[in-house]
Design a protein around this motif. Structure first.
Motif, PDB file in Angstrom:
ATOM      1  N   LYS B 260       0.842  -1.202   0.000  1.00 55.10           N
ATOM      2  CA  LYS B 260       0.000   0.000   0.000  1.00 55.10           C
ATOM      3  C   LYS B 260       0.869   1.240   0.000  1.00 55.10           C
ATOM      4  CE  LYS B 260      -3.908   2.071   2.239  1.00 55.10           C
ATOM      5  NZ  LYS B 260      -4.601   2.389   3.475  1.00 55.10           N
ATOM      6  N   GLU B 261       0.477   2.229  -0.763  1.00 54.92           N
ATOM      7  CA  GLU B 261       1.153   3.532  -0.746  1.00 54.92           C
ATOM      8  C   GLU B 261       2.668   3.412  -0.838  1.00 54.92           C
ATOM      9  OE1 GLU B 261      -0.375   5.200   2.840  1.00 54.92           O
ATOM     10  OE2 GLU B 261      -2.352   5.599   1.974  1.00 54.92           O
ATOM     11  N   GLY B 262       3.122   2.613  -1.794  1.00 53.16           N
ATOM     12  CA  GLY B 262       4.555   2.521  -2.025  1.00 53.16           C
ATOM     13  C   GLY B 262       5.320   1.721  -0.994  1.00 53.16           C
ATOM     14  N   LYS B 263       4.608   0.969  -0.150  1.00 51.63           N
ATOM     15  CA  LYS B 263       5.307   0.166   0.861  1.00 51.63           C
ATOM     16  C   LYS B 263       4.736  -1.237   0.975  1.00 51.63           C
ATOM     17  CE  LYS B 263       7.415   3.673   3.576  1.00 51.63           C
ATOM     18  NZ  LYS B 263       7.385   4.496   4.773  1.00 51.63           N
ATOM     19  N   ARG B 264       5.638  -2.192   1.162  1.00 54.53           N
ATOM     20  CA  ARG B 264       5.244  -3.546   1.531  1.00 54.53           C
ATOM     21  C   ARG B 264       5.500  -3.640   3.025  1.00 54.53           C
ATOM     22  NH1 ARG B 264       8.790  -6.090  -1.347  1.00 54.53           N
ATOM     23  NH2 ARG B 264      10.059  -7.095   0.214  1.00 54.53           N
TER      24      ARG B 264
ATOM     25  N   LEU C 149     -11.021  -6.618  -5.415  1.00 53.28           N
ATOM     26  CA  LEU C 149     -11.299  -6.818  -6.842  1.00 53.28           C
ATOM     27  C   LEU C 149     -10.915  -8.222  -7.302  1.00 53.28           C
ATOM     28  CD1 LEU C 149      -9.760  -3.448  -8.115  1.00 53.28           C
ATOM     29  CD2 LEU C 149     -12.156  -3.898  -7.539  1.00 53.28           C
ATOM     30  N   MET C 150      -9.867  -8.750  -6.707  1.00 55.49           N
ATOM     31  CA  MET C 150      -9.359 -10.060  -7.121  1.00 55.49           C
ATOM     32  C   MET C 150      -8.833 -10.796  -5.889  1.00 55.49           C
ATOM     33  SD  MET C 150      -7.146  -8.901 -10.491  1.00 55.49           S
ATOM     34  CE  MET C 150      -6.599  -7.343  -9.781  1.00 55.49           C
ATOM     35  N   ARG C 152      -6.093 -14.144  -5.273  1.00 53.22           N
ATOM     36  CA  ARG C 152      -5.234 -15.188  -5.822  1.00 53.22           C
ATOM     37  C   ARG C 152      -4.942 -16.157  -4.687  1.00 53.22           C
ATOM     38  NH1 ARG C 152      -0.338 -13.857  -9.150  1.00 53.22           N
ATOM     39  NH2 ARG C 152       0.567 -13.289  -7.137  1.00 53.22           N
ATOM     40  N   GLU C 244      -8.802  -2.086  -4.261  1.00 55.50           N
ATOM     41  CA  GLU C 244      -8.643  -0.846  -5.032  1.00 55.50           C
ATOM     42  C   GLU C 244      -7.469   0.000  -4.530  1.00 55.50           C
ATOM     43  OE1 GLU C 244     -13.007   0.243  -6.712  1.00 55.50           O
ATOM     44  OE2 GLU C 244     -12.651   0.772  -4.628  1.00 55.50           O
ATOM     45  N   ASP C 245      -7.140  -0.139  -3.263  1.00 49.94           N
ATOM     46  CA  ASP C 245      -6.101   0.714  -2.701  1.00 49.94           C
ATOM     47  C   ASP C 245      -4.847  -0.029  -2.251  1.00 49.94           C
ATOM     48  OD1 ASP C 245      -7.671   3.016  -2.996  1.00 49.94           O
ATOM     49  OD2 ASP C 245      -8.762   2.543  -1.158  1.00 49.94           O
TER      50      ASP C 245
ATOM     51  N   VAL D 154       2.041 -11.039 -12.310  1.00 51.28           N
ATOM     52  CA  VAL D 154       1.352  -9.801 -11.977  1.00 51.28           C
ATOM     53  C   VAL D 154       2.130  -8.642 -12.576  1.00 51.28           C
ATOM     54  CG1 VAL D 154       1.218  -8.254  -9.983  1.00 51.28           C
ATOM     55  CG2 VAL D 154       0.125 -10.480  -9.891  1.00 51.28           C
ATOM     56  N   ARG D 156       1.629  -4.688 -12.302  1.00 46.70           N
ATOM     57  CA  ARG D 156       0.828  -3.607 -11.732  1.00 46.70           C
ATOM     58  C   ARG D 156       1.552  -2.277 -11.852  1.00 46.70           C
ATOM     59  NH1 ARG D 156      -0.207  -7.198  -6.413  1.00 46.70           N
ATOM     60  NH2 ARG D 156      -1.652  -8.696  -7.327  1.00 46.70           N
ATOM     61  N   THR D 200     -11.719  -1.072 -10.925  1.00 44.33           N
ATOM     62  CA  THR D 200     -11.322  -0.204  -9.809  1.00 44.33           C
ATOM     63  C   THR D 200     -11.865   1.201 -10.003  1.00 44.33           C
ATOM     64  OG1 THR D 200      -9.505   0.807  -8.625  1.00 44.33           O
ATOM     65  CG2 THR D 200      -9.100   0.340 -10.938  1.00 44.33           C
ATOM     66  N   PRO D 210      -8.813  -3.850 -13.434  1.00 38.76           N
ATOM     67  CA  PRO D 210      -7.794  -4.776 -13.951  1.00 38.76           C
ATOM     68  C   PRO D 210      -8.344  -5.752 -14.999  1.00 38.76           C
ATOM     69  CG  PRO D 210      -8.580  -5.544 -11.831  1.00 38.76           C
ATOM     70  CD  PRO D 210      -9.261  -4.226 -12.079  1.00 38.76           C
ATOM     71  N   ILE D 212      -7.510 -10.002 -16.344  1.00 42.81           N
ATOM     72  CA  ILE D 212      -6.745 -11.235 -16.079  1.00 42.81           C
ATOM     73  C   ILE D 212      -6.709 -12.077 -17.353  1.00 42.81           C
ATOM     74  CG2 ILE D 212      -6.724 -13.405 -14.780  1.00 42.81           C
ATOM     75  CD1 ILE D 212      -8.125 -11.859 -12.487  1.00 42.81           C
ATOM     76  N   GLU D 226      -2.055 -11.229 -14.437  1.00 39.69           N
ATOM     77  CA  GLU D 226      -2.875 -10.073 -14.070  1.00 39.69           C
ATOM     78  C   GLU D 226      -2.247  -8.799 -14.608  1.00 39.69           C
ATOM     79  OE1 GLU D 226      -3.320  -9.513  -9.752  1.00 39.69           O
ATOM     80  OE2 GLU D 226      -3.130  -7.370 -10.131  1.00 39.69           O
ATOM     81  N   PHE D 228      -2.876  -4.772 -14.108  1.00 38.84           N
ATOM     82  CA  PHE D 228      -3.621  -3.850 -13.241  1.00 38.84           C
ATOM     83  C   PHE D 228      -2.836  -2.545 -13.220  1.00 38.84           C
ATOM     84  CE2 PHE D 228      -5.542  -3.468  -8.642  1.00 38.84           C
ATOM     85  CZ  PHE D 228      -6.360  -2.453  -9.079  1.00 38.84           C
ATOM     86  N   CYS D 231      -3.239   0.242  -9.808  1.00 39.42           N
ATOM     87  CA  CYS D 231      -3.296  -0.511  -8.537  1.00 39.42           C
ATOM     88  C   CYS D 231      -3.112   0.403  -7.343  1.00 39.42           C
ATOM     89  CB  CYS D 231      -2.256  -1.636  -8.524  1.00 39.42           C
ATOM     90  SG  CYS D 231      -0.595  -1.054  -8.163  1.00 39.42           S
ATOM     91  N   ASN D 232      -2.648   1.613  -7.618  1.00 40.18           N
ATOM     92  CA  ASN D 232      -2.660   2.672  -6.600  1.00 40.18           C
ATOM     93  C   ASN D 232      -1.539   2.588  -5.568  1.00 40.18           C
ATOM     94  OD1 ASN D 232      -4.161   5.043  -6.035  1.00 40.18           O
ATOM     95  ND2 ASN D 232      -4.909   4.106  -4.150  1.00 40.18           N
ATOM     96  N   TYR D 233      -0.717   1.566  -5.607  1.00 46.35           N
ATOM     97  CA  TYR D 233       0.308   1.489  -4.553  1.00 46.35           C
ATOM     98  C   TYR D 233       1.739   1.439  -5.056  1.00 46.35           C
ATOM     99  CZ  TYR D 233       0.891  -3.580  -5.272  1.00 46.35           C
ATOM    100  OH  TYR D 233       1.158  -4.817  -5.801  1.00 46.35           O
ATOM    101  N   ASP D 236       4.754  -2.908  -9.642  1.00 49.29           N
ATOM    102  CA  ASP D 236       5.026  -4.195  -8.993  1.00 49.29           C
ATOM    103  C   ASP D 236       4.954  -5.305 -10.036  1.00 49.29           C
ATOM    104  OD1 ASP D 236       5.481  -6.000  -7.002  1.00 49.29           O
ATOM    105  OD2 ASP D 236       3.611  -5.666  -5.919  1.00 49.29           O
ATOM    106  N   GLN D 238       5.557  -9.284 -10.564  1.00 48.36           N
ATOM    107  CA  GLN D 238       5.762 -10.558  -9.872  1.00 48.36           C
ATOM    108  C   GLN D 238       5.668 -11.712 -10.851  1.00 48.36           C
ATOM    109  OE1 GLN D 238       2.908 -10.826  -6.678  1.00 48.36           O
ATOM    110  NE2 GLN D 238       3.305  -8.725  -6.015  1.00 48.36           N
ATOM    111  N   ILE D 268       8.312  -0.020  -2.091  1.00 48.07           N
ATOM    112  CA  ILE D 268       8.004  -0.554  -3.411  1.00 48.07           C
ATOM    113  C   ILE D 268       8.226   0.588  -4.393  1.00 48.07           C
ATOM    114  CG2 ILE D 268       6.125  -1.378  -4.893  1.00 48.07           C
ATOM    115  CD1 ILE D 268       4.841  -2.623  -2.422  1.00 48.07           C
ATOM    116  N   VAL D 270       7.706   3.179  -7.162  1.00 44.58           N
ATOM    117  CA  VAL D 270       6.504   3.788  -7.718  1.00 44.58           C
ATOM    118  C   VAL D 270       6.772   4.153  -9.180  1.00 44.58           C
ATOM    119  CG1 VAL D 270       4.965   5.768  -7.571  1.00 44.58           C
ATOM    120  CG2 VAL D 270       5.620   4.530  -5.492  1.00 44.58           C
TER     121      VAL D 270
END
Ligand SMILES: [Mg+2]
Ligand SMILES: [Mg+2]
Ligand SMILES: [Mg+2]
Ligand SMILES: [Mg+2]
Lengths: 347, 347, 347, 347
Positions: B260-264, C149-150, C152, C244-245, D154, D156, D200, D210, D212, D226, D228, D231-233, D236, D238, D268, D270
């Motif tokens: 979320k928001e650029g962070k895991r 939304l999904m 896995r 979504e977020d 994935v 995103r 979304t 998204p 699939i 996927e 997406f 994804c807003n974050y 990414d 994977q 993560i 951006v």
């Protein structure tokens, strides 16, 4: 715009630097080479198809008007002589560690460079260019975890060879932590004490391994630094800075994660050369880029080489005494203070 | 087959143990209660709908023929008196730490228990029941990482209250590492030295925080133990054992990972009570199960309480002197040697 | 306040539940037992030293006035009959999956329970009690990652035995995802399609393995669910919800991390019984606690058993057709709607 | 030994490649440039201080005898024309994706290159040079996890701009998975089906996001991919390959781990440009090194560009129909089969 290098010493590390300047990096060229072993010089010129002149000694390389910068990759005891000569000739120097064999030798280089009036020397402390340490420093400088109070770090090697002696835990191993940690926290060392845990069965008879160094800085940071060169499982560098508001860890080396036979696992590097390979590339690229853009190198300076030397001396003494030993206090000259921040591009 | 408990002290920890014996665990029942505060006793009986007798003091609880086992959860200075009385009455005792206010008090308990001829006492060192430590011990006992040489551990709390003083870093905080670490590696402590890093701005004026304890064991293991009770970010217990063949880390607390928001990120516990909640359940369930199956408790013994006391004393002295202090060497009596391994079921 | 259980079926899962009620959990007691195998009944009474009456069949257990709650752990085809009889007798029922052998059977149970007027039945879908799923649901319910939304997810077993057939990928394996996922996101299933990847060499000849199920919910969530029962490396349950977020992942099972022989690794469970052992404890403890506190069970209901059945039926059809199959749409009766949230204490 | 480049198109990606050839990589030089925008050409020559001739169009660049290799970084619809001309001139080409605007265009290039008799073309699919994918391929090729059966991946992005349309989920986003995945497992695509989860709220009105994609290969591998892009974050990527004997995951991007405010977290990325920055460097360095050492490029070929085009076409059709669509089956000519393995040095 190409920086023309004269190379003094074509042993293992010399060849590697020649290779990266010739085949990997941008903006440099090897134009002159010398080594005490004539065959080594010829083979390196052949192997890398260099268009470079062979010289009989360091002085003649340094004096060659075609040479802009000197790469000092001879054996340690010879460094001081070559660096001093290069400074006197007003040429740039990239010198592998140690800058000189003694703290006094380093001090002479510092004084010569200051007298000459311009930063010319960069010492090969490559960790400052490792993307992990660079990112860690960025986090610290952002005050995201507040003032640093403690550092816990680990320097482990799979195994050491028979030439590795207990004092080399300081001069060859801890030396990298010594350089990178005070840079990381903008601080200076004050004291050191050594603890000797039970010796591992994997270390040869003459060697004390592992060793734990407790260093204290002027600002009061306590550093717990483990050196363990026969850890038997891999080359593993860890660093964790504990601040007033949080903790930041040097990233683990990224690697494929597998799930197999009841285990989720990731490879740990075993060959230490792979760990800082990118950093070796970046330190030399930055040396070339900084000189091109600002007229002087931007990385670890002669002063940093001097600090490493006096800190090592105290660590070696602490190994002997078992007591807390003071580290010589020296005032950083203005000449070395306004070191610009690392300017190279990070990915 | 139900173990009937008499409870001495119905403060916070007392109520929690009453709750778990009554509502969570199997095989125990609260039948007698006392506390210096009469209202507290009544409210606890009401809250948990106990079918228990109220007694005026610890002696009358202990003497009640209906009581099989005594739960000592009064304040620390009162522990020794209750434990001694229970031993004399031949009753089982589960005593919260400290076993006694002084090392001498612990020694008197050890001697009384030995004289009486049978193990009766378990001390509330719950970490030995934490699934992470249990798994870590299993790895060590399997020799998977070879002989242990070093331990690096960390005990961090988000913040301490105004009653927390510098010596409590030993008696309330490090005490858990003191108990669990020597159990983990089957070794005894030899010396300790303390380092005081720069103090965090988040600690109150009277408090030294963080503190680093370097403990050495008889086998030569060097333990680096950080106590930091105002770390500002969470309750964080870490432990890493470095052996001759590899390293084993206490697992991190498992938690949902979010992106979320650029962070895991993963949550770190902030409330320390949650960290060892399962261990608290398991220590009491094991106390009851062991007594039912073997006629005696199986967990941390009076001897462990005594070892914790003499080690704490040396740590407190080391805080004062700044020097390496020896830890009193004592020989474990045969009576306490053949402690059966933990028998409770692990998941 | 003790809940008295009558047990119908003393096979493997029956014995486990008897053991946990007798030796691990608080508030329950086994008072009556029956099994088609008379020897099994006697051995279980001996093994767990039960003070319980032996009955010839399920009806006589259910009618025993001493029995408050019936534990249905017989083989699947017999479940419906016992559950219906218990409902008619107004007794609580904890029934292992499946609630009934067919969707129609489940529907009959639902109707009987509604007619009788009070929730009596809990189905043994234990995942809702797993601390990882509970925490994941807490994150979702907090809207921290926005609308889902999904999803896995992955359900992998080390290996399957020769009795395991391709349809059991639905009825024995995916069934757990079917129950837990719609609970997780408060949604209902709409359609399903199956993909059959290349078969693993580790699967027996008759078995299709792995299988991938793509489920769509009424709200439009697309679920990618892998079933792979001969994955050869361990028992591995994964679940990731993409909102979504942000994204939230079911935590990996926590375990000691070792560094050894060039690898940093963590154990993956191989025995599936260990994965949800705590959840099995919690589902039964909650069954007992909820009945004591609220007069009815609080976990997965008959309705949930019915939803699982109609969803399974569509998945089995999709295995046959290879097409996207609709899942029967049913309206949740008010009777089952206001299910109170899980009330049990989480650590 | 310097490879002299003529650049066709000096937009964003063109400038970046010019910069890396000039300032980062070794062995290349920009000697000719053209762009439809004359000002852009001049500004790029100024900015990077190029010693390069300006040409009016692609043909004149290609014909310049000083040019060894052509860098095609114009807009997509113009690629085919320039690549065909370069092949006819017998010059090396590095062409950004797409190789041509249509599958037929790609086919024409393949035929021209084969007719001409020597590999000349490399397509800018940089992921094959990412150290994570390279390591993942090494693990797969070692058979450490056995035959691959499934891939879960994935792609995103934090957010897409208003020009991004639903078909670009294939042509701009999934295209990278399309290229890298069949290379990873040495397989070809057979069919594709698309699922559209709930959209979304962060996607603009015209966009389906998204999406699939379920792709099946000739060997039977089922790929769940996927896409997406809101994804807003973060950005990414994977990829997890599930084999008969185990699973291998593309490494997460390594980053400093912090412990702060009750969370253990890692950044993560951006900005997507940072994710494959090293791969962009390596693809061009390898293009130059391979030509120098072997006389031809070694990376993704025209054939790979063609495969990407016919696979994209089927994905786009599947977006329209919602059905499983076959992917055109084509036989790889011998000319493209013996592609040497990646030869560049990995760290
Ligand atoms: Mg170096
Ligand atoms: Mg306790
Ligand atoms: Mg169950
Ligand atoms: Mg590219």
């Amino acid at each position: 715009m190409t920086l023309k290098f004269g190379v003094i010493g074509t042993g293992a590390i010399g060849r590697e630097h020649i290779n990266r300047i010739t085949n990997t990096l941008s903006g440099g060229k090897i134009v002159a080479v010398t080594d005490v072993n004539n065959e080594a010089v010829k083979s390196v010129i052949d192997e890398f198809q260099l268009d470079a002149a062979i010289f009989p000694d360091d002085h003649s390389v340094i004096k060659d008007p075609n040479v802009d910068a000197v790469l000092v990759t001879s054996w340690g005891p010879a460094h001081e002589h070559s660096v001093m000569a290069a400074i006197e000739a007003g040429k740039y120097v990239f010198c592998e560690k140690p800058l000189a064999a003694t703290a006094e030798g380093c001090q002479r280089i510092v004084q010569a460079e200051m007298k000459q009036g311009k930063r010319l020397v960069q010492v090969g402390f490559m960790r400052r260019y490792d993307s992990g340490y660079v990112e860690l420093k960025r986090v610290l400088d952002s005050h995201d975890i507040g003032e640093p109070l403690m550092i816990r770090c680990v320097h482990r090697n799979t195994s050491s060879n028979e030439n590795y002696t207990s004092d080399m835990a300081v001069s060859d191993t801890l030396i990298h932590e010594i350089d990178v940690l005070h840079w990381l926290v903008n601080d200076e060392y004050q004291s050191v004490q050594v603890f000797f845990p039970k010796k591992t069965k994997h270390a040869l008879g003459h060697l004390i391994d592992p060793q734990i160094f407790i260093l204290e800085t002027k600002a009061g940071i306590v550093i717990q630094a483990e050196v363990f060169v026969n850890c038997n499982y891999g080359y593993d560098i860890q660093c964790e800075v504990i601040g007033e508001d949080g903790v930041a860890h040097l990233p683990e080396v990224s690697s494929v994660v597998t799930r197999k036979e009841g285990k989720r696992s990731t490879e740990i590097l075993v060959d230490w050369k792979l760990r800082f390979q990118d950093a070796y590339d970046k330190e030399l690229q930055d040396f070339m880029d900084s000189i091109r853009k600002t007229g002087k190198p931007n990385g670890p300076s002669s002063w940093d080489g001097y600090i490493a030397a006096i800190t090592s001396d105290a660590c070696l003494k602490a190994q002997q005494t078992g007591e807390k030993e003071l580290i010589q206090s020296v005032e950083k000259p203005v000449f070395y203070q306004n070191t610009p921040q690392l300017s190279f591009k990070q990915t």
